[in-house]
Scaffold this motif. Structure first.
Motif, short mmCIF file in Angstrom:
data_model
loop_
_atom_site.label_atom_id
_atom_site.label_comp_id
_atom_site.label_asym_id
_atom_site.label_seq_id
_atom_site.Cartn_x
_atom_site.Cartn_y
_atom_site.Cartn_z
N VAL A 158 0.84 -1.20 0.00
CA VAL A 158 0.00 0.00 0.00
C VAL A 158 0.88 1.26 0.00
O VAL A 158 0.65 2.20 -0.76
CB VAL A 158 -0.95 0.00 1.22
CG1 VAL A 158 -1.75 1.30 1.28
CG2 VAL A 158 -1.88 -1.20 1.17
N TYR A 159 1.91 1.24 0.85
CA TYR A 159 2.85 2.37 0.90
C TYR A 159 3.51 2.58 -0.47
O TYR A 159 3.71 3.71 -0.92
CB TYR A 159 3.93 2.12 1.95
CG TYR A 159 3.47 2.26 3.38
CD1 TYR A 159 3.00 3.49 3.86
CD2 TYR A 159 3.53 1.20 4.26
CE1 TYR A 159 2.58 3.63 5.17
CE2 TYR A 159 3.11 1.34 5.59
CZ TYR A 159 2.65 2.56 6.03
OH TYR A 159 2.23 2.69 7.33
N SER A 160 3.85 1.48 -1.11
CA SER A 160 4.54 1.56 -2.40
C SER A 160 3.67 2.23 -3.46
O SER A 160 4.13 3.09 -4.20
CB SER A 160 4.96 0.15 -2.84
OG SER A 160 5.70 0.21 -4.04
N LEU A 161 2.39 1.82 -3.52
CA LEU A 161 1.48 2.43 -4.49
C LEU A 161 1.27 3.91 -4.16
O LEU A 161 1.24 4.76 -5.06
CB LEU A 161 0.13 1.69 -4.50
CG LEU A 161 -0.93 2.26 -5.44
CD1 LEU A 161 -0.46 2.21 -6.90
CD2 LEU A 161 -2.26 1.52 -5.28
N ALA A 162 1.15 4.22 -2.88
CA ALA A 162 0.96 5.62 -2.47
C ALA A 162 2.14 6.47 -2.90
O ALA A 162 1.97 7.61 -3.36
CB ALA A 162 0.76 5.70 -0.96
N ASP A 163 3.36 5.93 -2.77
CA ASP A 163 4.54 6.68 -3.18
C ASP A 163 4.53 6.95 -4.68
O ASP A 163 4.93 8.03 -5.13
CB ASP A 163 5.81 5.91 -2.79
CG ASP A 163 6.04 5.90 -1.28
OD1 ASP A 163 5.46 6.75 -0.59
OD2 ASP A 163 6.79 5.03 -0.80
N LYS A 164 4.06 5.97 -5.44
CA LYS A 164 3.98 6.15 -6.90
C LYS A 164 2.99 7.26 -7.28
O LYS A 164 3.18 7.99 -8.24
CB LYS A 164 3.53 4.85 -7.57
CG LYS A 164 4.64 3.81 -7.72
CD LYS A 164 5.55 4.16 -8.89
CE LYS A 164 6.55 3.04 -9.14
NZ LYS A 164 7.47 3.38 -10.25
N LEU A 165 1.91 7.37 -6.47
CA LEU A 165 0.87 8.35 -6.76
C LEU A 165 1.12 9.69 -6.08
O LEU A 165 0.38 10.64 -6.29
CB LEU A 165 -0.49 7.81 -6.28
CG LEU A 165 -1.09 6.64 -7.07
CD1 LEU A 165 -2.28 6.06 -6.32
CD2 LEU A 165 -1.51 7.10 -8.46
N GLY A 166 2.15 9.75 -5.23
CA GLY A 166 2.36 10.95 -4.43
C GLY A 166 1.21 11.16 -3.46
O GLY A 166 0.77 12.29 -3.22
N ALA A 167 0.73 10.05 -2.91
CA ALA A 167 -0.47 10.07 -2.09
C ALA A 167 -0.17 9.87 -0.61
O ALA A 167 0.88 9.33 -0.24
CB ALA A 167 -1.45 8.98 -2.56
N ALA A 168 -1.12 10.27 0.23
CA ALA A 168 -1.06 9.96 1.66
C ALA A 168 -1.56 8.54 1.86
O ALA A 168 -2.22 7.97 0.98
CB ALA A 168 -1.94 10.93 2.45
N VAL A 169 -1.24 7.96 3.01
CA VAL A 169 -1.67 6.60 3.32
C VAL A 169 -2.69 6.64 4.45
O VAL A 169 -2.52 7.34 5.44
CB VAL A 169 -0.47 5.71 3.73
CG1 VAL A 169 -0.94 4.33 4.21
CG2 VAL A 169 0.49 5.55 2.55
N GLY A 170 -3.77 5.87 4.26
CA GLY A 170 -4.81 5.75 5.28
C GLY A 170 -5.08 4.28 5.56
O GLY A 170 -4.45 3.39 4.98
N ALA A 171 -6.01 4.04 6.45
CA ALA A 171 -6.35 2.66 6.81
C ALA A 171 -7.75 2.60 7.39
O ALA A 171 -8.28 3.61 7.88
CB ALA A 171 -5.34 2.11 7.82
N SER A 172 -8.35 1.41 7.32
CA SER A 172 -9.63 1.20 7.97
C SER A 172 -9.41 0.92 9.44
O SER A 172 -8.29 0.63 9.87
CB SER A 172 -10.37 0.01 7.33
OG SER A 172 -9.67 -1.19 7.63
#
Length: 312
Positions: A216-230
């Motif tokens: 999840v962190y890896s995809l977020a880094d590719k998108l320049g995104a923040a990370v969240g969770a349920s």
């Protein structure tokens, strides 16, 4: 005519985007004036940012060493003293605002309007209840100062291009000695802040483990995104609780929300329903998350995410 005071939220000398969203809510009242107050040890930099927000008439600064850290019990008496010159006092419905604004309301002897999401009139507002499943209209007494927190997920950021005057304000307020700043324990991350990020990738119970969350962190880094969770992922110990999105976590409204391995409990959906585009990836085609998703992909997240990364 309404005269509104907006309490600025800032950290490390930078204005939080929640402030511009709170100004947008103030604009909806078509008030006579919108002023912003910045409380800090050295408010100059934050005040200059706030002055650029459109429709802000004045930026008031309260410079005090006691304001170096946002302690509600210290800042509330100062805001309350200043508020007596206004008809409305607005703050963002963030952790900062939820801490500060009830103290301001208590000092002014008024009830707070929480999570303001729409304006019907100068004293009539809409707010969500029952985890966002119902919207109620509340009316504040017309003869009292209105103290409200603004549901930032429901408002866009007010435009820039303003050039408000910046004035130093002095308030006659006794600051309490029983509450003081001792220290701050906070997680550090190079990723965007979860509540203000334009893109967010969240993982749920389906990710399976703390180790697996790396995908999840890896995809977020590719998108320049923040990370969240349920909440399920937080409760299982996959990630720290500051990443929790939902009714008991953070209410967010990014332009893009990617839900990975999240089934879509109502508490989680409450936190994301104002997102621009919701993408759901889950192996269960009947998961509730697909009912609100703009784009749904049924499949194994451990196969799909690497493919998405490769495409990106």
């Amino acid at each position: 005519m309404a005269k509104i005071l907006v309490v600025a939220e800032h950290l490390d000398g930078k204005l939080n985007a929640a402030t511009a969203k709170t100004v947008a809510a103030a604009q909806a009242l078509s008030p006579e004036a919108i002023d912003v107050v910045v409380l800090a040890a050295d408010p100059a930099g934050v005040a200059a940012e706030a002055a650029q927000i459109a429709s802000v008439g004045k930026v008031l600064t309260i410079a005090n060493a006691a304001n170096a850290h946002a302690v509600a019990q210290v800042q509330a008496p100062q805001v309350a003293a200043l508020a007596k010159n206004y008809t409305h006092v607005f703050g963002p419905s963030t952790t900062f605002g939820k801490d500060l604004m009830p103290c301001v309301a208590a000092l002014l002897g008024v009830n707070q309007v929480s999570d303001l999401m729409a304006v019907e009139g100068a004293h009539t507002f809409k707010r969500p209840i029952y985890a966002g499943n119902a919207i109620i209209t509340v009316e504040a007494p017309a003869d009292q100062i209105v103290v409200a927190t603004v549901r930032t997920a429901s408002w866009p950021e007010a435009a820039k291009g303003g050039s408000a005057a910046i004035e130093a304000a002095s308030v006659d307020a006794a600051l309490p000695a029983h509450t003081r700043y001792v220290g701050l324990a906070a997680g550090k991350s190079d990723r965007p802040d979860l509540q203000s990020a334009k893109r967010v990738v969240s993982g749920g119970r389906g990710v399976g483990s703390e180790e697996n969350f790396k995908i999840v962190y890896s995809l977020a880094d590719k998108l320049g995104a923040a990370v969240g969770a349920s909440r399920a992922a937080v409760d299982a110990g996959y990630v720290p609780n500051e990443l929790q999105v939902g009714q008991t976590g953070k209410i967010i409204a990014p332009e893009l929300y990617v839900a990975v391995g999240i089934s879509g409990a109502i508490q989680h959906l409450t936190g994301i329903k104002d997102a621009g585009t919701i993408v759901a990836i889950n192996k269960d085609g009947d998961a509730p998350i697909f009912e609100i998703a703009d784009i749904g992909l049924v499949g194994d997240l451990f196969a799909i995410l690497p493919e998405l990364e490769a495409a990106l």
